[in-house]
Motif scaffolding. Sequence first.
Motif, PDB file in Angstrom:
ATOM      1  N   GLN A 144      20.024  -8.436  -7.617  1.00 26.42           N
ATOM      2  CA  GLN A 144      19.828  -8.179  -6.195  1.00 26.42           C
ATOM      3  C   GLN A 144      21.136  -8.135  -5.427  1.00 26.42           C
ATOM      4  N   GLU A 183      21.949  -2.590   2.795  1.00 28.21           N
ATOM      5  CA  GLU A 183      20.736  -1.779   2.645  1.00 28.21           C
ATOM      6  C   GLU A 183      20.072  -1.503   3.991  1.00 28.21           C
ATOM      7  N   PHE A 241      11.216  -9.886   2.213  1.00 28.72           N
ATOM      8  CA  PHE A 241      11.907  -9.683   0.940  1.00 28.72           C
ATOM      9  C   PHE A 241      11.279 -10.558  -0.132  1.00 28.72           C
ATOM     10  N   ARG A 248      11.692  -5.328   0.776  1.00 31.28           N
ATOM     11  CA  ARG A 248      12.142  -5.152  -0.612  1.00 31.28           C
ATOM     12  C   ARG A 248      11.295  -6.077  -1.458  1.00 31.28           C
ATOM     13  N   GLN A 265      11.616  -0.512  -1.914  1.00 33.40           N
ATOM     14  CA  GLN A 265      12.396  -0.807  -0.709  1.00 33.40           C
ATOM     15  C   GLN A 265      12.020   0.186   0.383  1.00 33.40           C
TER      16      GLN A 265
END
Length: 272
Positions: A8, A74, A160, A191, A266
């Motif tokens: 990650q 991201e 997440f 995500r 994602q």
Amino acid sequence: STCQMAGQDDDFESELSLSPLAVSDEVAQRLQSEPPLREYLVSKCDKQQQRHWDIFYKHNTTNFFKNRNWITREFPELTTVTSARLLEVGCGVGNTIYPLSKVNPGLFCYACDLSPRAVDFVKAHEDYTDERFKAFHCNLVTDSLLDNIPELSLDFVTAFFVFSALSLEQMQLAIDNITKVLKPGGAVLLRDYAVNDHSMIRFKKGQKLGERFYMRQDGTRTYFLTIEEAQELFNTAGYDVDRLGYVARRTVNEKEGVDVGRSFVQGLFRKR
């Protein structure tokens, strides 16, 4: 498993793919033909989730998850706003909110988790102040976020590796709950584990709760999403897809001879 969340923290922006990770026909057949656990065991596992996550944080304290420094790369949206309100769902011990608040001091962060013990760890962090943070215990499926957050007040919600701990039906309820506290035009950042991720293929007999839904040895659960499911969940709740795709990664540990494919969903969804 220590490489459960590996892969990650790579330092480049992800290319979003529309195709999931491929697996062999043999693996696909094995996953498909494995029967799920009996209904009463699936239900028992569901009822014990808070206990299992609390025990998880008792054993691992603040040591298990790395700080999520990939987030601002991201989701650059989180760094460009000068003053915003954010909620981190499934906050764990604060591995998202604390690095994020350093990068963007203009954020006020709400943080909630199913595990009361995790919330205690967030509050015990040296950076925690009531001026910048509010952490609280919450079951996203059964507790209203409105008990702790004003209606339609948030700019961002980060999710997440949290929806995967729920069934698809529960995910829809959780998103509906989030929607009540998010402003129109506000964004949910996602995500999570995707179909055919290596950890899905590793599950043994007797751990399957349903289609792409498994129970770990510690009793916690993982659902492996497709991008179609993510799109359907958010469209149903009144969101438009800003971007969505699969992120492919490899977890490599040469010393132990590990080189496996990781796959995450994602996306960024905007509330209409």
